[in-house]
Structures are given as C-alpha cells and as structure tokens.
Design an enzyme around this catalytic site. Structure first.
Site, PDB file in Angstrom:
ATOM      1  N   CYS A 130       0.806  -1.219   0.000  1.00 25.04           N
ATOM      2  CA  CYS A 130       0.000   0.000   0.000  1.00 25.04           C
ATOM      3  C   CYS A 130       0.846   1.279   0.000  1.00 25.04           C
ATOM      4  O   CYS A 130       0.516   2.259  -0.684  1.00 25.04           O
ATOM      5  CB  CYS A 130      -0.932   0.003   1.204  1.00 25.04           C
ATOM      6  SG  CYS A 130      -0.159  -0.615   2.697  1.00 25.04           S
ATOM      7  N   HIS A 243      -2.908   6.127   4.361  1.00 24.01           N
ATOM      8  CA  HIS A 243      -1.468   6.327   4.473  1.00 24.01           C
ATOM      9  C   HIS A 243      -1.096   7.663   3.825  1.00 24.01           C
ATOM     10  O   HIS A 243      -1.658   8.036   2.780  1.00 24.01           O
ATOM     11  CB  HIS A 243      -0.702   5.230   3.718  1.00 24.01           C
ATOM     12  CG  HIS A 243      -0.620   3.913   4.421  1.00 24.01           C
ATOM     13  ND1 HIS A 243      -1.244   3.630   5.605  1.00 24.01           N
ATOM     14  CD2 HIS A 243       0.067   2.764   4.095  1.00 24.01           C
ATOM     15  CE1 HIS A 243      -0.968   2.379   5.980  1.00 24.01           C
ATOM     16  NE2 HIS A 243      -0.177   1.834   5.074  1.00 24.01           N
TER      17      HIS A 243
HETATM   18  C1  11C Z   1       1.440  -1.624   6.625  1.00 26.74           C
HETATM   19  N1  11C Z   1       2.113  -1.525   4.302  1.00 26.74           N
HETATM   20  O1  11C Z   1       0.990  -0.480   6.520  1.00 26.74           O
HETATM   21  C2  11C Z   1       1.859  -2.404   5.419  1.00 26.74           C
HETATM   22  C3  11C Z   1       0.800  -3.431   5.133  1.00 26.74           C
HETATM   23  O2  11C Z   1       3.471  -5.872   2.078  1.00 26.74           O
HETATM   24  O3  11C Z   1       1.361  -5.806   1.716  1.00 26.74           O
HETATM   25  C4  11C Z   1       0.962  -4.172   3.841  1.00 26.74           C
HETATM   26  C5  11C Z   1       2.131  -5.094   3.823  1.00 26.74           C
HETATM   27  C6  11C Z   1       2.340  -5.636   2.456  1.00 26.74           C
HETATM   28  O4  11C Z   1       1.567  -2.194   7.700  1.00 26.74           O
END
Ligand code: 11C
Length: 338
Positions: A130, A243
């Site tokens: 993400c 995010h």
């Molecule tokens: C988080 N980006 O915010 C991570 C979740 O490799 O798909 C997703 C982890 C991934 O914790």
C-alpha cells in the site's frame, strides 16, 4: 460475460472492502466464493444483498473460479496461490509472497498496465504494498516528463495497514486514555495512540525495515527502473485508514511547481489538492474512503536545483489494497486477457 470470483481472507479489513468495491463498481460477478480460515467458518458475508456462508480455504476451493483475490497473508498465498493458478484461476495476490518473482507482474493499473500481459506463466499477478502504491501513483507522470533520478520518501502509515485488529487497538487505546485506564498494546509493539512508531514490519541486516525495503524493491520493479535511487523511512501513526507519504524527488529535467500540478492533474488516479493560501492539502481524515491518491504541498526543493517535494495521501484499504486488486481484474477484462 461474468466471472466466478473467490475472495481469500474475506473476513479481514481488505477482504471486506473487496466485497464492497466489487459491488460498488458493478464488477461482473457470476458467483462469489468467500473463503477464510477455519476460525471464520460459520460467519456469513453479504454480497449484493445475498447472505453467503464463508467456506474454509482449501486446495479444492478454486475449481471453476475465474479470479481469486487473495488477502490472507503471505504464507497462505504461498501455499494456495500456485495451486489456484494451476487450476486456471487468475490470482490477484495482495501479499508480498510473489512481488519479486520475475514470472509475476507487479501492477498498478495507472502506472504499468502494459506489464500485465506477462501473467500467464503462473497465473498470478501481485498487488504492491500500500505504501508503494500511494508513493508511486503520483511519481509516474513526473518520471515520464522529467525522469526521476532519486526518491526520498517518508511514510505516515495508518493502523489499517496492520489489519482490522490493529484499527481496533487504536480505537481501544483512545478510549482507555479517555477513561484514564492503562493502554494495552497487542498488534503494535508499543502504544500507538498519541504516539508514532518508526518501525513497520521487521528490521533487516542493513538496518532498514522490511517495509522500507519493499518500497525500494517494488518501486524499481513497477517503474521498470532497476537502478533507481530510492530511500524510505516508514512510520506508523495513530490514523485509522489512510497512508500519507512525504516524497522528495530529484529529476534529470527540472519540473516546476506549475508543471507538476499540470502533469498530476491530468493523470488518472490522482486528485490534486493544493491551495496552501486557503489551507487546502490532503489529509488522511478526508481521504479515507476515497479512491484516488490525493496530492498537495507541491513545491520546488530549495536545496536542490531539480528537486521537487510533494505530499501524497491514499486510502490504504482501497487504493492501497482492495481497489487496486479489483482494478487489476478490470484491466485484464479490458485487455481481453481473460
Ligand atoms: C502496513 N504496508 O501499513 C503495510 C501493510 O506488504 O502488503 C501491507 C504489507 C504488504 O503495515
């Protein structure tokens, strides 16, 4: 034509959003098969008004399925996605299991749609992390115009990236604080309410976290630039579901603020929200539930002649995961690859 669609990990935050988005976008679903682990058996999901019991994910689950959207973690993907692929079902995998596999395309439909044609070897397409998605969507038009030489990204990642339980943990801690009770951490290593945690995922030998290195590896693969210079610092913040990323780039050709606004405004999947005089800039609170990456705080870097800084915010569960996966399926249909 309509398609049989399995959703593996259907009871999680991303799985639930996938159902919502399939419905919202009128994805041509013939049969929906909700799949999860033993723990979720007995649960019911609602799709287009119909109540459907959750089935246990097994080696038999994919017979007759056209698509399988996986969001049940990397180990489940490693175990079941190749089987599903061998059955002729196209897997769109939200985990990190296959992202670096040279036989698996890693796709953001707005950024590298052409790379999707290589999915046949394994019948698996990987959905990027993400944070990578929220960072790269706005970088693509800037790279096409000015060729990016270096990226410095700092993320502000919502609790949702760690799943539905993590979102609950943040809400619970806020209530615990309000009632003067001790805050209990479980999913996160420390209290997340009223705090920042400069660790997402485990640390690697080079002292970067795995999340930070995913940004590096995935950006290079998606942009088709194996030597792109990129560094990231990933931080968990007490936000529920979008995010944010501060991104600084250095380009070969100078990109002015006006040019960047022009390029970003014309790019699909981006909404420019940049009017500092009126305090207009993207914030996770307002971007939650939206499809696009919202970009603002665009400015020429005063420390570097061809530098540009921007702020990108995207709903982690939607564009960062469920929506991007469904857009990949839509792209396959549009390109008549299925
Ligand atoms: C988080 N980006 O915010 C991570 C979740 O490799 O798909 C997703 C982890 C991934 O914790």
């Amino acid at each position: 034509k309509s398609y049989n669609v399995a959703v593996a990990g259907v009871t999680g935050a991303v799985g639930q959003e996938m159902l919502k988005i399939l419905e919202e976008r009128n994805f041509p679903v013939k049969q929906l098969k909700p799949l999860a682990s033993q723990r979720s058996v007995g649960k019911i999901v609602t799709f287009r008004g119909e109540k459907i019991p959750v089935e246990i994910l097994s080696t038999e689950s994919f017979q007759g399925m056209d698509f399988a959207l996986f969001s049940a973690g990397a180990s489940i993907s490693k175990e079941f996605a190749p089987l599903a692929g061998q059955e002729g079902c196209i897997v769109i995998d939200n985990s990190s299991a296959f992202r670096q596999d040279p036989d698996v395309p890693l796709i953001i439909p707005e950024v590298n749609p052409g790379a999707i044609v290589d999915f046949r070897k394994k019948n698996i397409i990987a959905n990027p992390n993400c944070t990578t998605i929220v960072t790269i969507v706005p970088l693509k038009p800037l790279h096409d115009y000015g060729r990016i030489k270096r990226v410095v990204a700092s993320s502000y990642q919502a609790a949702s990236g760690a799943g539905a339980k993590a979102m609950q943990e943040l809400e619970d801690q806020v209530k615990e604080y309000a009632f003067g009770r001790e805050m209990v951490a479980g999913v996160f290593p420390y209290q997340i309410a009223f705090n920042l945690i400069p660790q997402v995922d485990v640390f690697l030998d080079n002292f970067y976290s795995k999340e930070e290195m995913k940004m590096v590896w995935e950006t290079r693969k998606i942009m088709g630039e194996p030597d792109l210079q990129i560094t990231a610092t990933c931080v968990r913040v007490p936000v529920l579901r979008a995010h944010s990323v501060s991104v600084n780039i250095e380009t070969e050709k100078k990109i002015t603020r006006d040019k960047a606004i022009e390029l970003l405004s014309a790019f699909p999947g981006v909404t420019v929200q940049d009017d500092p005089a009126n305090r207009v800039y993207p914030m996770p609170w307002l971007v939650s539930g939206k499809d696009n990456c919202y970009v603002g705080r665009i400015r020429e870097d005063i420390s570097c002649p061809n530098g540009l800084t921007l702020w990108s915010v995207g709903d982690q569960i939607r564009k960062g995961a469920a929506l991007n996966a469904i857009q990949i399926a839509e792209l396959l249909i549009e390109k008549k690859l299925v």
